[in-house]
Design a protein around this motif. Structure first.
Motif, PDB file in Angstrom:
ATOM      1  N   VAL A 162       0.704  -0.959  -0.320  1.00 16.35           N
ATOM      2  CA  VAL A 162       0.288   0.192  -0.089  1.00 16.35           C
ATOM      3  C   VAL A 162       0.760   1.299   0.314  1.00 16.35           C
ATOM      4  CG1 VAL A 162      -1.663   0.991   1.178  1.00 16.35           C
ATOM      5  CG2 VAL A 162      -2.237  -0.791   0.889  1.00 16.35           C
ATOM      6  N   PRO A 163       1.559   1.549   1.089  1.00 11.96           N
ATOM      7  CA  PRO A 163       2.705   2.948   0.848  1.00 11.96           C
ATOM      8  C   PRO A 163       3.435   2.251  -0.502  1.00 11.96           C
ATOM      9  CG  PRO A 163       3.353   1.004   2.772  1.00 11.96           C
ATOM     10  CD  PRO A 163       2.531   0.747   1.650  1.00 11.96           C
ATOM     11  N   GLY A 164       3.477   1.034  -0.986  1.00 14.33           N
ATOM     12  CA  GLY A 164       4.065   1.413  -2.499  1.00 14.33           C
ATOM     13  C   GLY A 164       3.790   2.280  -3.432  1.00 14.33           C
ATOM     14  N   VAL A 165       2.029   1.854  -3.642  1.00 20.28           N
ATOM     15  CA  VAL A 165       1.101   2.228  -4.316  1.00 20.28           C
ATOM     16  C   VAL A 165       1.144   3.847  -4.252  1.00 20.28           C
ATOM     17  CG1 VAL A 165      -1.228   2.082  -5.161  1.00 20.28           C
ATOM     18  CG2 VAL A 165       0.100   0.218  -5.101  1.00 20.28           C
ATOM     19  N   LYS A 166       0.678   3.707  -2.777  1.00 17.86           N
ATOM     20  CA  LYS A 166       0.462   5.698  -2.838  1.00 17.86           C
ATOM     21  C   LYS A 166       1.763   6.507  -3.637  1.00 17.86           C
ATOM     22  CE  LYS A 166      -2.080   5.085   0.813  1.00 17.86           C
ATOM     23  NZ  LYS A 166      -2.405   4.392   2.917  1.00 17.86           N
ATOM     24  N   ALA A 167       3.117   5.784  -2.374  1.00 21.41           N
ATOM     25  CA  ALA A 167       4.207   6.622  -3.178  1.00 21.41           C
ATOM     26  C   ALA A 167       4.209   6.452  -4.980  1.00 21.41           C
ATOM     27  CB  ALA A 167       5.994   5.883  -2.903  1.00 21.41           C
ATOM     28  N   PHE A 168       3.503   5.589  -5.285  1.00 20.82           N
ATOM     29  CA  PHE A 168       3.617   5.846  -6.889  1.00 20.82           C
ATOM     30  C   PHE A 168       2.876   6.723  -7.871  1.00 20.82           C
ATOM     31  CE2 PHE A 168       1.885   4.353 -10.391  1.00 20.82           C
ATOM     32  CZ  PHE A 168       2.597   4.137 -11.752  1.00 20.82           C
ATOM     33  N   THR A 169       1.994   6.749  -6.997  1.00 25.31           N
ATOM     34  CA  THR A 169       0.598   7.851  -7.048  1.00 25.31           C
ATOM     35  C   THR A 169       0.947   9.028  -7.312  1.00 25.31           C
ATOM     36  OG1 THR A 169      -0.878   6.390  -5.682  1.00 25.31           O
ATOM     37  CG2 THR A 169      -1.718   8.063  -5.907  1.00 25.31           C
ATOM     38  N   ALA A 170       1.993   9.521  -5.775  1.00 27.89           N
ATOM     39  CA  ALA A 170       2.734  10.402  -5.540  1.00 27.89           C
ATOM     40  C   ALA A 170       3.453  10.647  -6.503  1.00 27.89           C
ATOM     41  CB  ALA A 170       3.652  10.482  -4.536  1.00 27.89           C
ATOM     42  N   ALA A 171       4.597  10.257  -7.332  1.00 29.71           N
ATOM     43  CA  ALA A 171       5.436  10.357  -8.465  1.00 29.71           C
ATOM     44  C   ALA A 171       4.502  10.575  -9.306  1.00 29.71           C
ATOM     45  CB  ALA A 171       6.346   8.549  -8.580  1.00 29.71           C
ATOM     46  N   VAL A 172       3.343   9.555  -9.746  1.00 28.58           N
ATOM     47  CA  VAL A 172       2.425   9.882 -10.949  1.00 28.58           C
ATOM     48  C   VAL A 172       1.946  11.229 -10.840  1.00 28.58           C
ATOM     49  CG1 VAL A 172      -0.145   9.255 -12.559  1.00 28.58           C
ATOM     50  CG2 VAL A 172       2.355   7.736 -11.741  1.00 28.58           C
ATOM     51  N   LEU A 173       1.564  11.834  -9.979  1.00 30.37           N
ATOM     52  CA  LEU A 173       1.032  13.380  -9.698  1.00 30.37           C
ATOM     53  C   LEU A 173       1.638  14.090  -9.982  1.00 30.37           C
ATOM     54  CD1 LEU A 173      -2.175  14.015  -8.319  1.00 30.37           C
ATOM     55  CD2 LEU A 173      -0.987  14.697  -6.285  1.00 30.37           C
ATOM     56  N   GLY A 174       3.425  13.964  -9.251  1.00 35.34           N
ATOM     57  CA  GLY A 174       3.861  14.853  -9.213  1.00 35.34           C
ATOM     58  C   GLY A 174       4.892  14.904 -10.449  1.00 35.34           C
ATOM     59  N   GLY A 175       4.634  13.892 -11.665  1.00 33.92           N
ATOM     60  CA  GLY A 175       4.906  14.781 -13.243  1.00 33.92           C
ATOM     61  C   GLY A 175       6.089  13.180 -12.873  1.00 33.92           C
ATOM     62  N   ILE A 176       5.566  12.318 -13.620  1.00 32.33           N
ATOM     63  CA  ILE A 176       6.723  11.539 -13.722  1.00 32.33           C
ATOM     64  C   ILE A 176       7.797  11.542 -13.738  1.00 32.33           C
ATOM     65  CG2 ILE A 176       6.248   9.444 -15.315  1.00 32.33           C
ATOM     66  CD1 ILE A 176       6.418   7.221 -12.665  1.00 32.33           C
ATOM     67  N   GLY A 177       9.069  10.970 -13.357  1.00 34.16           N
ATOM     68  CA  GLY A 177      10.451  11.449 -13.907  1.00 34.16           C
ATOM     69  C   GLY A 177      10.948  12.974 -13.678  1.00 34.16           C
ATOM     70  N   SER A 178       9.808  13.459 -12.606  1.00 32.36           N
ATOM     71  CA  SER A 178      10.404  14.873 -12.139  1.00 32.36           C
ATOM     72  C   SER A 178      10.463  14.776 -10.413  1.00 32.36           C
ATOM     73  CB  SER A 178       9.586  15.707 -12.378  1.00 32.36           C
ATOM     74  OG  SER A 178       9.263  16.594 -11.172  1.00 32.36           O
ATOM     75  N   LEU A 179      11.708  15.448 -10.173  1.00 30.25           N
ATOM     76  CA  LEU A 179      12.507  14.884  -8.677  1.00 30.25           C
ATOM     77  C   LEU A 179      11.558  16.008  -7.636  1.00 30.25           C
ATOM     78  CD1 LEU A 179      16.185  14.188  -9.645  1.00 30.25           C
ATOM     79  CD2 LEU A 179      14.245  12.403  -9.121  1.00 30.25           C
ATOM     80  N   PRO A 180      11.531  16.995  -8.285  1.00 30.88           N
ATOM     81  CA  PRO A 180      10.784  17.980  -6.779  1.00 30.88           C
ATOM     82  C   PRO A 180       8.956  17.525  -6.683  1.00 30.88           C
ATOM     83  CG  PRO A 180      11.957  19.108  -8.738  1.00 30.88           C
ATOM     84  CD  PRO A 180      12.281  17.543  -9.240  1.00 30.88           C
ATOM     85  N   GLY A 181       8.591  16.796  -8.178  1.00 28.65           N
ATOM     86  CA  GLY A 181       7.235  16.586  -8.590  1.00 28.65           C
ATOM     87  C   GLY A 181       6.865  15.577  -7.377  1.00 28.65           C
ATOM     88  N   ALA A 182       8.065  14.194  -7.992  1.00 28.45           N
ATOM     89  CA  ALA A 182       7.510  13.263  -6.168  1.00 28.45           C
ATOM     90  C   ALA A 182       7.777  13.480  -5.367  1.00 28.45           C
ATOM     91  CB  ALA A 182       9.603  12.546  -7.001  1.00 28.45           C
TER      92      ALA A 182
END
Lengths: 305, 527
Positions: free
Chosen positions: A234-254
């Motif tokens: 579950v934390p993994g999926v949420k963190a992935f959500t965070a990465a997608v929300l910030g724009g995947i590939g973007s570090l500040p976005g994550a």
């Protein structure tokens, strides 16, 4: 208002942990274009390693200073988790480079199942709880008998996350390795032609991702005081959500995505229903991917023949 | 001479160095989690114990395994690579591998066949010596099994291309025939009482997964849409049967198609928003949908009673005749003695029919325009659109039809168990079904069936391996390791054979003659 402030503090804390994991997803996706499904379980493994190192330090070596113990735990957990992730990349993902696109994803799903079951078999299925490592809190203010507090644990998490992000930003923006990494992200073949060791750079990406996950794992252990083999998914999926929300590939976005997810989760729990907090997080994932697949800071993905 | 000797020494030195490095890495990897064990003691405090011998055993295995690899397997691989390239038409390695595998299987099967021949002869002798007392049914089963194994051994031992072709042509009918007579053979072989386990745990359990695998195969294997939330539709089917049968008392035969329709409806509903997504994003969104549905099932306690699940779900009847010990029950109506095995056998044939229906529909659909559009979509979506294929409809039909079969399987599952809870519909279940499809070779019906038999049958067999307890001690529980091995097998197969067990594709449409397409020629565009 008091409740809101308190939830803001809690949410940023939780979001920092998600953000640290999310950086791992976003970096790996940026460089080899795969969703590293096992990253959540690497995070879980790291918090088990942290737990074991902490127990060795406190009950065998008799380290009494909590600060010293935490620092050693952090460093050791980072080293061992990096080794784990390095090996995973070598064994499960590298042979699949150049294979069809879903192969690494499926291999990563297998690895995720393997890791969580390995921990279950080797450490037992029960929750492992430690006595609270750090106690105490600042009372920011009290209103209508409701004290808004900032605990030392939360302060440590904020501090560690901030310091690590600065180090990490320096690594990516200013060093040779960071440059090689950005080059590989843009064009692996071209990077190889100008003398970048692509395999090594990818390995280092996994090592850095794991080190940050280990920080998150240690913080998680310290914050909640309990870990279980099932805590990766579950934390993994949420963190992935965070990465997608910030724009995947973007570090500040994550990181920003992580904090937003953390805030959504805590606010949802306190204002709506705690039962549906995971539903809220998953819905954010679905809505983002459908309506805004490039996220907040991502580049739009161009489809080419 | 001396140069050769020094190069041999070099090889050995390198091998030893590699082995040492591997052992060191293994030590580092395993030190925290294998070397130490956290246990909760009587005072409910966490304490540490060490497991030195276990740690060093694993490290030793890793080191010596690596030494063995670099000294024996690696030179062999290198020699093979040096051999002149095989002209086309000669054996490339998968075929070569298949030949040896066939030979190996042939030897084992012929040994089994020998045992059965012996048994048949023994039974004939018994029948001749004491006529009347002879177990005639027993003999018949024995003869059938003997014929089956002798035939299989014959085909496998012929090896080579011809044998392989024969095998692939015969697998379908032979497999189907075996599945049809399976319960009868089991009942004859072990009797009424003991056969429940074999028909229920092995037969029905495996067939449910074969059916789910075939259903998911439409979405993943044919249309190339990676669906990680397939179990949600299985849950929709199960819950719609359970709730409608309990609340309104509708019969299984009405609810089975209704469950399929409802699941299909959800498939299309969830398919709509994800149409634009491809590859990994699609996978993650379907995963999120699957989890959302499961979380709703857990938290909507008024409807689903949450974690507690729904129990007392009506069992299916034999076209209106219930399976119970009453006067109007199946046994009395047909003048048989009551045993619970009739229901199990009936359920077995029910799921077998459903699985066959799935396979049949898939095979027929592949020849229709929609099936061809699925496969074209899998190969290249952009080319597909340029050719004027409506990708929206193509994807939605794949989702809808795949979900429909999951709905059928779900309502069967609810009817068979009589009890369902959200625990049966976790992400792990989706991953298992996906693993079956992937390991079998995406798009291959036989491959998926074989993978289901190996993975589900394998995990069921682990329950039976009591002799392992004698080796590793009484506390050893082999079932603990089943998901561990499952995950490991997924990674291993991806690394060794990323296209699955059966990787060649046989085209649905062909000019003049049907040829299998080797896996090296198959390459998907976007997954």
């Amino acid at each position: 208002m008091e409740v809101f402030l308190q939830q803001l503090i809690n949410g940023i804390t939780l979001g920092s942990i998600y953000g640290l994991i999310a950086i791992g997803y976003t970096m790996v996706f940026g460089i080899i274009g795969m969703v590293n499904f096992a990253h959540g379980d690497v995070f879980m493994v790291s918090s088990f390693i942290a737990l074991i190192v902490f127990l060795i330090l406190t009950s065998w070596l008799g380290v009494t200073s909590v600060a010293l113990a935490l620092l050693i735990v952090l460093v050791v957990a980072m080293i061992f988790t990096s080794l784990v992730n390095w090996t995973i990349e070598r064994l499960a993902y590298r042979p699949l480079r150049g294979s069809f696109r879903l192969a690494p994803l499926i291999s990563a799903i297998g690895m995720s199942i393997f890791l969580s079951n390995f921990v279950q078999v080797s450490q037992g299925p029960r929750n492992k709880s430690t006595p609270p490592m750090i106690q105490g809190e600042f009372v920011l203010f009290t209103k209508n008998d409701y004290a808004v507090t900032l605990s030392f644990k939360q302060l440590i998490i904020w501090g560690v996350t901030a310091v690590l992000l600065v180090c990490f930003w320096y690594l990516v923006a200013k060093t040779k390795l960071g440059r090689a990494q950005r080059a590989c992200e843009q064009d692996q073949k071209m990077a190889a032609l100008v003398g970048v060791d692509v395999d090594r750079t990818i390995s280092m990406t996994f090592v850095i991702a794991a080190a940050l996950a280990a920080v998150a794992g240690t913080m998680y252990l310290m914050y909640y005081g309990v870990v279980s083999f099932a805590d990766g998914f579950v934390p993994g999926v949420k963190a992935f959500t965070a990465a997608v929300l910030g724009g995947i590939g973007s570090l500040p976005g994550a990181v920003i995505g992580g904090i937003i997810i953390g805030l959504i989760e805590t606010m949802w729990s306190s204002y709506f229903s705690i039962d549906y907090k995971d539903v809220a997080a998953f819905s954010v994932l679905v809505i983002t991917l459908i309506f805004m697949p490039q996220g907040l800071f991502g580049r739009p993905d161009v489809e080419k023949v | 001479m001396s140069a050769e000797a020094s190069s041999a020494r070099n090889t050995l030195a390198l091998a030893v160095r590699d082995a040492a490095i591997t052992a060191l890495i293994a030590f580092g990897l395993l030190l925290p989690l294998i070397g130490f064990l956290t246990v909760t003691d009587i005072r409910n405090e966490l304490i540490l114990t060490t497991r030195g011998p276990l740690l060093f055993a694993f490290v030793g295995i890793a080191g010596f395994g690596r030494l063995f690899y670099s000294l024996s397997i690696e030179p062999w691989l290198r020699r093979r690579a040096l051999r002149p390239a095989t002209p086309s038409g000669e054996m490339t390695w998968p075929r070569w591998f298949a030949k040896w595998a066939a030979l190996f299987a042939g030897v084992i099967v012929s040994l089994t066949a020998l045992i059965f021949v012996g048994r048949t002869l023994y039974l004939i002798r018994a029948l001749v010596l004491e006529p009347g007392a002879g177990p005639a049914f027993n003999l018949m089963a024995s003869v059938l099994l003997t014929a089956f194994f002798v035939g299989l051994a014959f085909i496998l031992l012929r090896g080579g291309d011809k044998g392989l072709q024969t095998v692939s042509r015969l697998t379908m009918p032979a497999g189907a025939g075996f599945l049809i007579v399976y319960p009868i053979l089991i009942v004859i072989a072990v009797g009424f009482g003991a056969s429940v386990k074999w028909i229920d745990n092995f037969g029905i359990q495996i067939l449910i997964y074969v059916m789910l695998g075939w259903g998911l195969n439409i979405v993943v294997g044919l249309a190339g849409l990676l669906d990680l939330g397939y179990v949600a539709f299985y849950a929709v089917g199960a819950y719609s049967y359970a709730l409608l049968a309990k609340e309104f008392g509708l019969s299984f035969w009405i609810l089975l198609p209704l469950a399929g329709v409802l699941a299909s409806f959800w498939g299309i509903l969830l398919g709509f928003p994800v149409l634009r997504l491809r590859g990994d994003y699609l996978a993650i969104v379907t995963l999120a949908f699957g989890e959302i549905i499961r979380l709703v099932l857990i938290n909507w306690v008024d409807l689903t009673s949450g974690y507690a699940g729904i129990s007392g779900i009506p069992r299916p009847t034999f076209f209106g005749v219930p399976f119970n010990a009453n006067d109007d029950g199946f046994a009395s109506v047909f003048g048989l003695e009551f045993t619970p095995i009739y229901r199990t056998i009936f359920l077995y044939y029910l799921i077998l029919a459903l699985a066959f229906l799935t396979a049949f529909v898939t095979v027929r659909l592949r020849r229709l325009p929609v099936g061809r559009a699925w496969e074209a979509l899998r190969e290249d979506e952009i080319a597909c659109r340029s050719l004027g294929i409506n990708t929206t409809n193509t994807k939605l039909t794949a989702f809808g039809i795949g979900a429909m079969f999951a709905g059928f399987a779900g309502s069967f599952f609810a009817a068979r168990q009589g009890f369902i809870s959200p625990d049966s519909f976790t992400f792990l279940e989706s991953a298992s079904i996906l693993a079956i499809v992937v390991l079998g070779g995406m798009g291959s019906q036989i491959g998926v069936a074989c993978a289901a038999i190996v993975m589900i049958g394998g995990t069921e067999i682990m329950r039976e391996l009591d002799f392992l307890k004698r080796i590793f001690g009484e506390t050893f529980d082999p079932t603990q390791y089943r998901m561990l091995l499952f995950g490991f097998a997924m990674v291993l197969i991806m690394v060794v054979r990323p296209r699955g067990l059966i990787s060649s594709r046989s085209p649905s449409v062909f000019l003049k003659e049907r040829k299998n397409i080797g896996s090296d020629l198959v390459k998907e565009g976007h997954g």
